[in-house]
Design a protein around this motif. Structure first.
Motif, PDB file in Angstrom:
ATOM      1  N   MET A  91     -27.245 -24.823  -3.261  1.00 17.99           N
ATOM      2  CA  MET A  91     -26.022 -25.632  -3.257  1.00 17.99           C
ATOM      3  C   MET A  91     -25.774 -26.236  -4.639  1.00 17.99           C
ATOM      4  O   MET A  91     -24.640 -26.249  -5.133  1.00 17.99           O
ATOM      5  CB  MET A  91     -26.134 -26.762  -2.231  1.00 17.99           C
ATOM      6  CG  MET A  91     -26.105 -26.328  -0.792  1.00 17.99           C
ATOM      7  SD  MET A  91     -26.213 -27.798   0.274  1.00 17.99           S
ATOM      8  CE  MET A  91     -26.396 -27.017   1.871  1.00 17.99           C
ATOM      9  N   ILE A  92     -26.827 -26.749  -5.252  1.00 14.49           N
ATOM     10  CA  ILE A  92     -26.705 -27.357  -6.578  1.00 14.49           C
ATOM     11  C   ILE A  92     -26.243 -26.318  -7.590  1.00 14.49           C
ATOM     12  O   ILE A  92     -25.330 -26.559  -8.393  1.00 14.49           O
ATOM     13  CB  ILE A  92     -28.041 -27.982  -7.011  1.00 14.49           C
ATOM     14  CG1 ILE A  92     -28.368 -29.189  -6.123  1.00 14.49           C
ATOM     15  CG2 ILE A  92     -28.009 -28.390  -8.488  1.00 14.49           C
ATOM     16  CD1 ILE A  92     -29.775 -29.713  -6.284  1.00 14.49           C
ATOM     17  N   ARG A  93     -26.840 -25.137  -7.563  1.00 16.46           N
ATOM     18  CA  ARG A  93     -26.454 -24.082  -8.509  1.00 16.46           C
ATOM     19  C   ARG A  93     -25.003 -23.654  -8.296  1.00 16.46           C
ATOM     20  O   ARG A  93     -24.268 -23.417  -9.260  1.00 16.46           O
ATOM     21  CB  ARG A  93     -27.411 -22.890  -8.374  1.00 16.46           C
ATOM     22  CG  ARG A  93     -28.789 -23.141  -8.989  1.00 16.46           C
ATOM     23  CD  ARG A  93     -29.617 -21.879  -9.038  1.00 16.46           C
ATOM     24  NE  ARG A  93     -30.150 -21.547  -7.734  1.00 16.46           N
ATOM     25  CZ  ARG A  93     -31.352 -21.926  -7.296  1.00 16.46           C
ATOM     26  NH1 ARG A  93     -32.139 -22.663  -8.060  1.00 16.46           N
ATOM     27  NH2 ARG A  93     -31.775 -21.570  -6.097  1.00 16.46           N
ATOM     28  N   GLN A  94     -24.589 -23.549  -7.035  1.00 22.17           N
ATOM     29  CA  GLN A  94     -23.204 -23.177  -6.754  1.00 22.17           C
ATOM     30  C   GLN A  94     -22.252 -24.270  -7.229  1.00 22.17           C
ATOM     31  O   GLN A  94     -21.190 -23.983  -7.794  1.00 22.17           O
ATOM     32  CB  GLN A  94     -23.009 -22.931  -5.254  1.00 22.17           C
ATOM     33  CG  GLN A  94     -21.612 -22.423  -4.904  1.00 22.17           C
ATOM     34  CD  GLN A  94     -21.471 -22.062  -3.432  1.00 22.17           C
ATOM     35  OE1 GLN A  94     -22.462 -21.985  -2.702  1.00 22.17           O
ATOM     36  NE2 GLN A  94     -20.247 -21.835  -2.983  1.00 22.17           N
ATOM     37  N   GLY A  95     -22.615 -25.520  -7.027  1.00 22.04           N
ATOM     38  CA  GLY A  95     -21.779 -26.624  -7.483  1.00 22.04           C
ATOM     39  C   GLY A  95     -21.614 -26.642  -8.987  1.00 22.04           C
ATOM     40  O   GLY A  95     -20.531 -26.942  -9.504  1.00 22.04           O
TER      41      GLY A  95
END
Length: 269
Positions: A91-95
């Protein structure tokens, strides 16, 4: 008889991201406390932000923070619903790949930012008053994380984060909190569940509960109280879920109802 009152902050008691609260609110909360009426702040903000804003009455309130993910007092955490860590890194990488997106992790111990945007950092620290720990990499945080928040200044959160929501909404609770924020939590986390937990712990029924809110993350809370109020500036979903409507947040709509409770008026029934 009202025995428990729960109120959202942003858009309900103050404008979004503000600390400009009418000091009379503290006086009223104190008088309610003297009468044995419990008061809970039920917000998407972190606990540190809530405690800072409500410093004059911090000993007299319950704190339901991070959209219902944590329940506590100024002295201790009573309960929390932590997110599983397996998907959080992705999720962090996608954000990070979303242009203009800022990320915040909220854990049991602290809230965390990795931003290089000093204006955003200053707003979180001084506007919301959140106790922030700056880190180089959010994927390296070792804490029980209860919420991932994503911010975009364009006031179009539902549009900017559409692809992200479609990716994760089957497994997590993913929803906008106003025009600039998207919050991600466990699917079973919401303000209504937290209020229900508090009601059960205190032996209080929905008929003895009053709540106030303005955004979609307040809808479940509306359903947990008979005396449910949307402020006039609330989104339509909240007005539909609430039984009553009071004045806007910038017109002290909540405070006016609280004064009627103190006065013993039946108009709010």
């Amino acid at each position: 008889m009202i025995r428990l009152i729960c109120s959202d902050i942003d858009g309900t008691l103050v404008p979004d991201g503000s600390r400009n609260i009418n000091p009379e609110v503290f006086e009223v909360i104190g008088r309610l406390h003297e009468r044995g009426i419990h008061f809970a702040i039920c917000s998407g903000r972190a606990q540190s932000s809530i405690l800072g804003l409500f410093e004059p009455v911090r000993e007299k309130i319950f704190i339901i923070s991070l959209g219902g993910a944590m329940i506590g007092t100024c002295h201790r955490t009573l309960f929390q619903w932590a997110m599983p860590g397996d998907d959080l890194d992705e999720m962090i990488r996608q954000g990070r790949r979303i242009p203009g997106c800022e990320l915040e992790l909220d854990g049991v111990a602290h809230s965390y930012l990795e931003t290089k945007n000093e204006e955003f950092k200053s707003w979180i620290l001084n506007g919301y008053g959140t106790d922030i720990e700056m880190v180089e990499d959010l994927t390296r945080v070792r804490d029980q994380i209860v919420m991932l928040s994503m911010y975009h200044s364009g006031h179009q959160a539902a549009t900017v984060f559409r692809d992200f929501m479609e990716t994760w909404q089957d497994r997590y609770k993913v929803g906008t909190a106003g025009a600039m924020w998207l919050d991600v939590q466990r699917k079973d986390t919401n303000k209504g569940r937290a209020v229900a937990y508090l009601q059960e712990s205190l032996g209080i029924t929905p008929e003895e509960t009053m709540v106030f809110g303005d955004q979609r993350n307040d809808v479940e809370m509306m359903r947990q109280a008979y005396h449910s109020y949307a402020v006039e500036n609330a989104v339509d979903e909240v007005k539909e879920a609430a039984r009553f409507v009071t004045g806007r947040c910038d017109e002290d709509g909540v405070l006016k109802v609280l004064k009627r409770v103190l006065a013993g008026e039946e108009a709010f029934r």
